[in-house]
Design a protein around this motif. Structure first.
Motif, PDB file in Angstrom:
ATOM      1  N   ARG A 244      -9.574   1.660  -0.046  1.00 36.02           N
ATOM      2  CA  ARG A 244      -9.895   2.147   1.304  1.00 36.02           C
ATOM      3  C   ARG A 244      -9.018   1.476   2.359  1.00 36.02           C
ATOM      4  NH1 ARG A 244     -15.474   0.928  -0.138  1.00 36.02           N
ATOM      5  NH2 ARG A 244     -16.108   2.648  -1.427  1.00 36.02           N
ATOM      6  N   LYS A 245      -8.897   0.167   2.275  1.00 35.76           N
ATOM      7  CA  LYS A 245      -8.112  -0.571   3.264  1.00 35.76           C
ATOM      8  C   LYS A 245      -6.646  -0.174   3.207  1.00 35.76           C
ATOM      9  CE  LYS A 245     -10.971  -4.686   3.592  1.00 35.76           C
ATOM     10  NZ  LYS A 245     -11.061  -6.116   3.273  1.00 35.76           N
ATOM     11  N   SER A 246      -6.119   0.025   2.021  1.00 33.92           N
ATOM     12  CA  SER A 246      -4.702   0.374   1.911  1.00 33.92           C
ATOM     13  C   SER A 246      -4.441   1.769   2.458  1.00 33.92           C
ATOM     14  CB  SER A 246      -4.224   0.268   0.469  1.00 33.92           C
ATOM     15  OG  SER A 246      -4.807   1.254  -0.346  1.00 33.92           O
ATOM     16  N   SER A 247      -5.414   2.662   2.397  1.00 37.94           N
ATOM     17  CA  SER A 247      -5.201   4.010   2.919  1.00 37.94           C
ATOM     18  C   SER A 247      -5.274   4.033   4.437  1.00 37.94           C
ATOM     19  CB  SER A 247      -6.196   4.998   2.323  1.00 37.94           C
ATOM     20  OG  SER A 247      -7.499   4.712   2.746  1.00 37.94           O
ATOM     21  N   THR A 248      -6.061   3.177   5.062  1.00 40.71           N
ATOM     22  CA  THR A 248      -6.124   3.171   6.518  1.00 40.71           C
ATOM     23  C   THR A 248      -4.849   2.589   7.106  1.00 40.71           C
ATOM     24  OG1 THR A 248      -7.258   1.040   6.557  1.00 40.71           O
ATOM     25  CG2 THR A 248      -8.632   2.998   6.650  1.00 40.71           C
TER      26      THR A 248
ATOM     27  N   ARG B 144      -4.858   7.630  -4.197  1.00 47.84           N
ATOM     28  CA  ARG B 144      -5.930   6.692  -3.864  1.00 47.84           C
ATOM     29  C   ARG B 144      -7.296   7.362  -4.011  1.00 47.84           C
ATOM     30  NH1 ARG B 144      -2.775   5.552   0.509  1.00 47.84           N
ATOM     31  NH2 ARG B 144      -1.591   3.655   0.219  1.00 47.84           N
ATOM     32  N   GLN B 145      -7.381   8.569  -3.506  1.00 47.82           N
ATOM     33  CA  GLN B 145      -8.640   9.303  -3.563  1.00 47.82           C
ATOM     34  C   GLN B 145      -9.024   9.600  -5.017  1.00 47.82           C
ATOM     35  OE1 GLN B 145      -8.491  12.859  -1.204  1.00 47.82           O
ATOM     36  NE2 GLN B 145     -10.703  12.900  -0.944  1.00 47.82           N
TER      37      GLN B 145
ATOM     38  N   PRO C  27       0.810  -1.226   0.000  1.00 41.83           N
ATOM     39  CA  PRO C  27       0.000   0.000   0.000  1.00 41.83           C
ATOM     40  C   PRO C  27       0.841   1.273   0.000  1.00 41.83           C
ATOM     41  CG  PRO C  27      -0.078  -1.053   2.146  1.00 41.83           C
ATOM     42  CD  PRO C  27       0.649  -1.985   1.224  1.00 41.83           C
ATOM     43  N   GLU C  28       2.087   1.185   0.455  1.00 40.93           N
ATOM     44  CA  GLU C  28       2.925   2.377   0.536  1.00 40.93           C
ATOM     45  C   GLU C  28       3.317   2.922  -0.840  1.00 40.93           C
ATOM     46  OE1 GLU C  28       5.557  -1.205   0.447  1.00 40.93           O
ATOM     47  OE2 GLU C  28       3.790  -0.675   1.600  1.00 40.93           O
ATOM     48  N   LEU C  29       3.123   2.141  -1.895  1.00 41.01           N
ATOM     49  CA  LEU C  29       3.453   2.612  -3.249  1.00 41.01           C
ATOM     50  C   LEU C  29       2.533   3.730  -3.718  1.00 41.01           C
ATOM     51  CD1 LEU C  29       4.248  -0.524  -5.459  1.00 41.01           C
ATOM     52  CD2 LEU C  29       5.780   1.311  -4.801  1.00 41.01           C
ATOM     53  N   ILE C  30       1.329   3.773  -3.185  1.00 41.77           N
ATOM     54  CA  ILE C  30       0.337   4.732  -3.674  1.00 41.77           C
ATOM     55  C   ILE C  30      -0.031   5.694  -2.543  1.00 41.77           C
ATOM     56  CG2 ILE C  30      -1.958   4.980  -4.703  1.00 41.77           C
ATOM     57  CD1 ILE C  30      -1.565   2.101  -5.770  1.00 41.77           C
TER      58      ILE C  30
ATOM     59  N   ALA D 290     -10.192   6.357  -6.659  1.00 41.28           N
ATOM     60  CA  ALA D 290     -11.521   5.957  -6.184  1.00 41.28           C
ATOM     61  C   ALA D 290     -12.624   6.777  -6.849  1.00 41.28           C
ATOM     62  CB  ALA D 290     -11.592   6.091  -4.667  1.00 41.28           C
ATOM     63  N   GLU D 291     -12.355   8.040  -7.097  1.00 40.98           N
ATOM     64  CA  GLU D 291     -13.363   8.911  -7.703  1.00 40.98           C
ATOM     65  C   GLU D 291     -13.553   8.647  -9.196  1.00 40.98           C
ATOM     66  OE1 GLU D 291     -11.908  12.813  -6.797  1.00 40.98           O
ATOM     67  OE2 GLU D 291     -12.418  12.639  -4.674  1.00 40.98           O
ATOM     68  N   LYS D 292     -12.524   8.127  -9.864  1.00 43.76           N
ATOM     69  CA  LYS D 292     -12.567   8.022 -11.322  1.00 43.76           C
ATOM     70  C   LYS D 292     -12.718   6.601 -11.851  1.00 43.76           C
ATOM     71  CE  LYS D 292      -9.970  12.216 -12.108  1.00 43.76           C
ATOM     72  NZ  LYS D 292      -8.852  12.846 -12.806  1.00 43.76           N
ATOM     73  N   ILE D 293     -12.859   5.614 -10.994  1.00 39.70           N
ATOM     74  CA  ILE D 293     -12.961   4.236 -11.461  1.00 39.70           C
ATOM     75  C   ILE D 293     -14.250   4.048 -12.257  1.00 39.70           C
ATOM     76  CG2 ILE D 293     -13.209   1.817 -10.762  1.00 39.70           C
ATOM     77  CD1 ILE D 293     -11.477   2.472  -8.351  1.00 39.70           C
ATOM     78  N   PRO D 294     -14.126   3.588 -13.508  1.00 39.35           N
ATOM     79  CA  PRO D 294     -15.330   3.345 -14.318  1.00 39.35           C
ATOM     80  C   PRO D 294     -16.083   2.101 -13.843  1.00 39.35           C
ATOM     81  CG  PRO D 294     -13.306   3.136 -15.634  1.00 39.35           C
ATOM     82  CD  PRO D 294     -12.906   3.377 -14.233  1.00 39.35           C
ATOM     83  N   GLU D 295     -17.202   1.808 -14.475  1.00 42.97           N
ATOM     84  CA  GLU D 295     -18.032   0.665 -14.100  1.00 42.97           C
ATOM     85  C   GLU D 295     -17.592  -0.632 -14.770  1.00 42.97           C
ATOM     86  OE1 GLU D 295     -20.552   0.685 -11.854  1.00 42.97           O
ATOM     87  OE2 GLU D 295     -20.163   2.795 -11.458  1.00 42.97           O
ATOM     88  N   ASP D 296     -17.248  -0.582 -16.043  1.00 46.02           N
ATOM     89  CA  ASP D 296     -16.947  -1.752 -16.860  1.00 46.02           C
ATOM     90  C   ASP D 296     -15.530  -2.260 -16.579  1.00 46.02           C
ATOM     91  OD1 ASP D 296     -17.499  -3.454 -19.338  1.00 46.02           O
ATOM     92  OD2 ASP D 296     -15.668  -2.378 -19.926  1.00 46.02           O
ATOM     93  N   ILE D 297     -15.366  -3.583 -16.459  1.00 50.28           N
ATOM     94  CA  ILE D 297     -14.059  -4.150 -16.121  1.00 50.28           C
ATOM     95  C   ILE D 297     -13.006  -3.835 -17.178  1.00 50.28           C
ATOM     96  CG2 ILE D 297     -14.517  -6.440 -17.093  1.00 50.28           C
ATOM     97  CD1 ILE D 297     -12.867  -7.503 -14.616  1.00 50.28           C
TER      98      ILE D 297
END
Length: 118
Positions: A103-107, A27-28, A19-22, A31-38
């Motif tokens: 989320r988990k990697s940021s906590t 991360r934020q 998680p320290e790489l990002i 999370a805001e820009k992730i599209p719906e389609d794989i």
């Protein structure tokens, strides 16, 4: 396994294992820009990582370490082809899994030990 699935799975593993790489801001933004389609999620991750050589190299290593013969989630119970609704649910779950990993990697980055000094 389709490349898009393998790429997204590799990125999730990268988030979980390093998680320290990002940083938090990245991360934020992700999370805001992730599209719906794989397929679009995979393309988005590739484009984002190309601008960050250290993360891109780490992602490539993780992706290479994943087996190609993992079961493809294209068939449902009993080997039947899933309905369009089932595919949509799967893709929604992939996005949720990625958001949860972010989320988990940021906590983990912000957690501090509760022990007092002294």
């Amino acid at each position: 396994m389709k490349f898009a699935q393998k790429n997204v799975n590799a990125f999730i593993q990268l988030l979980q294992n390093t998680p320290e790489l990002i940083n938090t801001q990245d991360r934020q933004t992700l999370a805001e820009k992730i599209p719906e389609d794989i397929e679009k999620i995979s393309e988005f991750i590739l484009a984002w990582c190309k601008q960050r050589p250290e993360i891109n190299g780490a992602l490539q290593q993780v992706r290479r370490s994943l087996p190609d013969d993992e079961p493809i989630r294209e068939k449902g119970i009993g080997g039947t082809v899933p309905t369009p609704e089932a595919k949509a649910d799967y893709e929604k779950n992939v996005k949720e899994e990625l958001l949860n990993a972010l989320r988990k990697s940021s906590t983990e980055e912000t957690e501090k030990p509760n022990t007092p000094k002294g």
